[in-house]
Scaffold this active site. Structure first.
Site: not given
Ligand code: NAD
Length: 484
Positions: A176, A251, A286, A387
Site C-alpha cells: 500500500k 517503524e 525518521c 516530531e
C-alpha cells in the site's frame, strides 16, 4: 488528459489495473503544485482481489527452492536497476527530495533484494534435545499473505527494500503506497509484473482510510508491517486487534538526540548536525537527529557554525544537482511545519535562522519552508517533544553526563541517537543509556544493510533491515516425532 508521468495502473494478480470504482487521485509536484500524474483510488474490493490473488500465489512461491526464489528476486532487482533513471525522475517530481542523494534509493532497493535473496538458506529451524528418545524440531513457515504499508518520504525504496524479506521468506505481498507520492509504485507495478509470478507482488494505491484500513482489517492478512506516523501506527494496532490476532510491526517517528561532548571539534559537530538533519529530504526522515544537545563549553561555537551552514543551504529545484533542499512533500506537511513556526513564536526558544516560507516569487507556489534552527529549546516545548518530520533543528544545552542522558530520553520517542566524543567510556556509557533502538557513536544518519533498525518506546516495535526481519515474516512450527 495526458500527464507528465503516464504510469497510472496498480498491480493485482499479475494484471495492471485501474481501481474497481474507476476513480483516480491526482498527484502534484510539491515544488510547483502542478498536477504531474494520477493514481488509482483503490477500494476495499481491490484489496479483496489482491488478497485472493496473493493467497492463490504464495504456496507455489514458497515451494521454490531457495536458489530458485533467490534468482527471481535478483532478476527483479536487475529489472529495477534497468529503469533506475525513470524511477529517479518520478520520485524527485513526486516527493520533492533532491536528485543527487535520491539516486541512492534504487541502488539500496536492489541491494536489499540481493541481500535477502542470499539469506533464504538461513530460514532454518532447530532440533531441540527435549527428550532422549524422541525428536523435536522446528520449521519456519511463511505467513502466506503479508502487507507493507509505506510512508511518503522514500516510496520506492520502502516498497522494494522493505518487502524483500517478505518475499525471501516465501510470502506473497500486498503493498500500500503513500497517497501523496504514489507514482513510482505505478512504474514498479509494471516492472514487478514482468519479473515476478502473478499474484506474488501486488500493489493497491489509494487512501489510508480505505485501502490501508481494508488491509489492516482483512482477516486473512495476519502479518502487517507499517512504516509511518505514531498516530497511524496506533490506529492500525487498534483496528487489527478488532478483527483478528495479528502480528503487526511498526517503524514510527523519532525526536532523535545528537549528544556532543566538549572534547569534540566544533567544525565536525556542526557538519554532522547538518548532515544528521537530512535536509536533502527536507528533514523528512525518521532517523533525523532533530535535537542537538551541546555541552555548554562548545555550545556557542557549534551553534554559530550550524546556523551559518543551515542559512547557506541552497533552496530550489530538486532536479538541479546544486540544490541542497527542495519543498516539503505535501500541503499537509507544509501546514504542519508552519504550525511549528507559529508555536515557537511564543514558547521562549530562540529562532536562529529560517522560520518562514522563503521570500520571492519563485517560492510563492509550492510547499516551501526555509531550513530552520532554534536555540534554547527545552523539554517543556512542543519543538522538543513532537516530531516535526520537517527541516527544523532544535538545539539545547547540558552540563553533566547525567543531564545529557536525561534530556536525550525525555521524549516519548526512541528511534535513533548519536553520541560524539573521543572518550570511549563516555561514548559507550551514554550509548547504552540512551533509550533508542539505533545509536551511532561518532556517526549519524547512516543505515547499514544487515544491521537491525527500529525503535524503542513509542517509536515502534520490531526490527528491520537484518536477518531478524526475514525471520519475522515466518511462523515457527514445532514437530515432535515420537520414537520411544
Ligand atoms: P502516515 O502515518 O500518515 O501514513 C503512512 C501510511 O499509512 C500511508 O500509506 C497511509 O496511507 C497509511 N494509512 C493512513 N491511515 C491508515 C489507516 N487508518 N490504516 C492503514 N493505513 C493507513 O505517515 P507519513 O506522513 O506518510 O510518514 C511520515 C511518518 O513516517 C513520520 O512519523 C516518520 O517518522 C515515519 N517514518 C518512519 C520510518 C522508520 O523506519 N521508523 C521511516 C520513514 C518514515
Amino acid at each position: 488528459m495526458a500527464y507528465a508521468i503516464e504510469h497510472d495502473r496498480m498491480l493485482i494478480g499479475g494484471e495492471l489495473v485501474h481501481a474497481s470504482g474507476g476513480e483516480f487521485d491526482l498527484s502534484i509536484n510539491p515544488a510547483t503544485e502542478e498536477v504531474i500524474g494520477r493514481s488509482p483510488r483503490g477500494t476495499a474490493e481491490d484489496v479483496e482481489r489482491a488478497f485472493a490473488a496473493a493467497d492463490a500465489a504464495w504456496p507455489a512461491w514458497a515451494a521454490l527452492t531457495p536458489s530458485e526464489r533467490g534468482a527471481r528476486m535478483r532478476a527483479f532487482g536487475e529489472a529495477l536497476r534497468a529503469r533506475a533513471e525513470d524511477f529517479l525522475r518520478i520520485e524527485v517530481a513526486d516527493t520533492g527530495n533532491t536528485i543527487t542523494p535520491m539516486r541512492g534509493d534504487v541502488g539500496h532497493a536492489v541491494d536489499s533484494l540481493t541481500y535477502y535473496a542470499g539469506l533464504i538458506h538461513e530460514l532454518k529451524g532447530e532440533t531441540i534435545p527435549a527428550t532422549a528418545e524422541n525428536l523435536h524440531l522446528t520449521l519456519r513457515e511463511p505467513y502466506g499473505v503479508v502487507a507493507r504499508i509505506a510512508p511518503f518520504n522514500h516510496p520506492l525504496m520502502f516498497a522494494v527494500a522493505r518487502t524483500a524479506a517478505m518475499l525471501a521468506a516465501g510470502n506473497a505481498v500486498i503493498v500500500k503506497p503513500p497517497e501523496t507520492s504514489p507514482l513510482s509504485a505505478l512504474l514498479l507495478a509494471e516492472v514487478a509484473r514482468e519479473a515476478l509470478p502473478a499474484g506474488v507482488f501486488n500493489i493497491v494505491t489509494g487512501p489510508g482510510a480505505t485501502v490501508g484500513n481494508a488491509i489492516v482489517r482483512h482477516p486473512g492478512i495476519k502479518r502487517i508491517a507499517f512504516i509511518g506516523s505514531p498516530q497511524t501506527g496506533r490506529a492500525i494496532q487498534r483496528s487489527a486487534a478488532e478483527v483478528a490476532v495479528k502480528h503487526v510491526t511498526l517503524e514510527l517517528g523519532g525526536k532523535n538526540p545528537l549528544i556532543a561532548f566538549p572534547d569534540t571539534d566544533p567544525d565536525i559537530i556542526a557538519a554532522t548536525a547538518v548532515r544528521g538533519m537530512n535536509f536533502s529530504w527536507q528533514g523528512q526522515s525518521c532517523g533525523s537527529t532533530s535535537r542537538l544537545l551541546l555541552h555548554e563549553d562548545i555550545h556557542d561555537a557549534v551553534l554559530e557554525r550550524v546556523v551559518s551552514a543551515v542559512a547557506g543551504l541552497r533552496l530550489g529545484d530538486p532536479f538541479d544537482p546544486a540544490t541542497d533542499m527542495g519543498p516539503v512533500n505535501s500541503r499537509i506537511q507544509h501546514e504542519k511545519v508552519l504550525s511549528f513556526f507559529e508555536t515557537a513564536r511564543h514558547d521562549g526558544s530562540r529562532l536562529m535562522t529560517g522560520g518562514r516560507r522563503p521570500p520571492g516569487e519563485r517560492f510563492a507556489k509550492g510547499f516551501w519552508v526555509e531550513p530552520t534552527v532554534y536555540a534554547d529549546v527545552k523539554p517543556g516545548m512542543r519543538l522538543w517533544q513532537e516530531e516535526v518530520f520537517g527541516p527544523i533543528l532544535s538545539v539545547g544545552r547540558w552540563k553533566t553526563v547525567d543531564e545529557a542522558v536525561e534530556l536525550a530520553n525525555s521524549t516519548e520517542y526512541g528511534l535513533t541517537g548519536a553520541v560524539w566524543t573521543n572518550d570511549i567510556r563516555n561514548a559507550l556509557n551514554v550509548a547504552r543509556r540512551i533509550r533508542s533502538g539505533h545509536v551511532w557513536i561518532n556517526g549519524c544518519s547512516n543505515h547499514f544493510l544487515g544491521v537491525p533498525f527500529g525503535g524503542m518506546k513509542n517509536s515502534g516495535v520490531g526490527r528491520e533491515e537484518g536477518i531478524e526481519e526475514m525471520i519475522s515474516y515466518t511462523e515457527a512450527k514445532t514437530i515432535n516425532i515420537m520414537l520411544g
